[in-house]
Write a protein that holds these residues in place. Structure first.
Motif, PDB file in Angstrom:
ATOM      1  N   PRO A 146       0.827  -1.210   0.000  1.00  0.00           N
ATOM      2  CA  PRO A 146       0.000   0.000   0.000  1.00  0.00           C
ATOM      3  C   PRO A 146       0.860   1.258   0.000  1.00  0.00           C
ATOM      4  CG  PRO A 146       0.026  -1.019   2.172  1.00  0.00           C
ATOM      5  CD  PRO A 146       0.730  -1.964   1.251  1.00  0.00           C
ATOM      6  N   GLN A 183      -2.271   4.083   2.751  1.00  0.00           N
ATOM      7  CA  GLN A 183      -2.793   2.724   2.905  1.00  0.00           C
ATOM      8  C   GLN A 183      -3.745   2.323   1.791  1.00  0.00           C
ATOM      9  OE1 GLN A 183      -1.407   0.615   5.262  1.00  0.00           O
ATOM     10  NE2 GLN A 183      -0.086   2.421   5.367  1.00  0.00           N
ATOM     11  N   LYS A 211      -9.237   1.407  -1.157  1.00  0.00           N
ATOM     12  CA  LYS A 211      -9.013   1.444   0.282  1.00  0.00           C
ATOM     13  C   LYS A 211      -9.518   0.128   0.877  1.00  0.00           C
ATOM     14  CE  LYS A 211      -9.552   6.450   0.936  1.00  0.00           C
ATOM     15  NZ  LYS A 211     -10.378   7.509   1.597  1.00  0.00           N
TER      16      LYS A 211
END
Length: 218
Positions: free
Chosen positions: A172, A176, A189
């Protein structure tokens, strides 16, 4: 351009269950039931019976990715039950798959004839070992470029890219977010698909594309 993949013909499951010899792709395709999800792995027919949340995640991914791919004219997104013919004894049915525009020729009348660019499996209790085991190996061996494993039960999302027949995990970014190489500029995500309440598809798409690019007709 619209493509239609013909579903498999419907017959009794009894024949599938009692066939002890290795099943070829041609026999598998003829025997498997329409609208049911099966995999042909190493000549064995495996049926998946997903629970509702699994189906919700799959439907959400298909809706989001279809809109994204159409916006950027990247190719085609499909979902199970669509069979992928990898070889005589290998015919998996990924939960979601992507085929890039330059490779749309592998979409033939009855199935996908060759490895998709991207395969996505949403793990359920009954498929965990297969999705992380034999399918993991097969997708890499037969040239799938990217593999996503979505595990809502453990709140895990992993992206893998194929490097010379072996999977390398995609790390990531500093926010993230997981970035796809198979789908240009797409990112995800992990909390979106691990949440019990999935976010609205259009709002999610606008966040990925940016407001200026996401002029959607609702």
């Amino acid at each position: 351009m619209a493509y239609t993949v013909q579903k498999k013909r419907k017959v009794s499951l009894r024949e599938l269950a009692h066939d002890q010899a290795p099943v070829t792709f041609e026999k598998f395709y003829a025997l498997a039931e329409e609208s049911k999800k099966y995999d042909l792995i190493d000549g064995k027919v495996i049926r998946d019976a997903p629970l509702p949340h699994h189906s919700l995640v799959v439907s959400w991914l298909i809706a989001l990715l279809k809109l994204y791919v159409e916006q950027l004219d990247l190719g085609e997104i499909m979902g199970a039950p669509v069979t992928v013919r990898l070889s005589t004894y290998q015919g998996p049915e990924p939960d979601v798959l992507f085929i890039s525009k330059s490779r749309l020729g592998i979409i033939v009348e009855k199935y996908i004839d060759g490895p998709p660019d991207l395969c996505i499996e949403v793990i359920s209790r009954s498929t965990r070992r297969l999705d992380r085991g034999r399918k993991f190996v097969l997708y890499a061996e037969y040239g799938v470029k990217e593999y996503w494993i979505i595990d809502p039960l453990r709140d895990e999302v992993e992206f893998f890219e194929n490097i010379n027949g072996e999977w390398r995990i995609i790390q990531p970014d500093d926010k993230q977010r997981l970035h796809s190489n198979a789908l240009r500029d797409f990112w995800l995500k992990p909390e979106w698909v691990s949440a019990r309440n999935l976010p609205p598809v259009l709002a999610t798409l606008k966040e990925i594309l940016g407001e200026q690019k996401a002029e959607l007709e609702v």
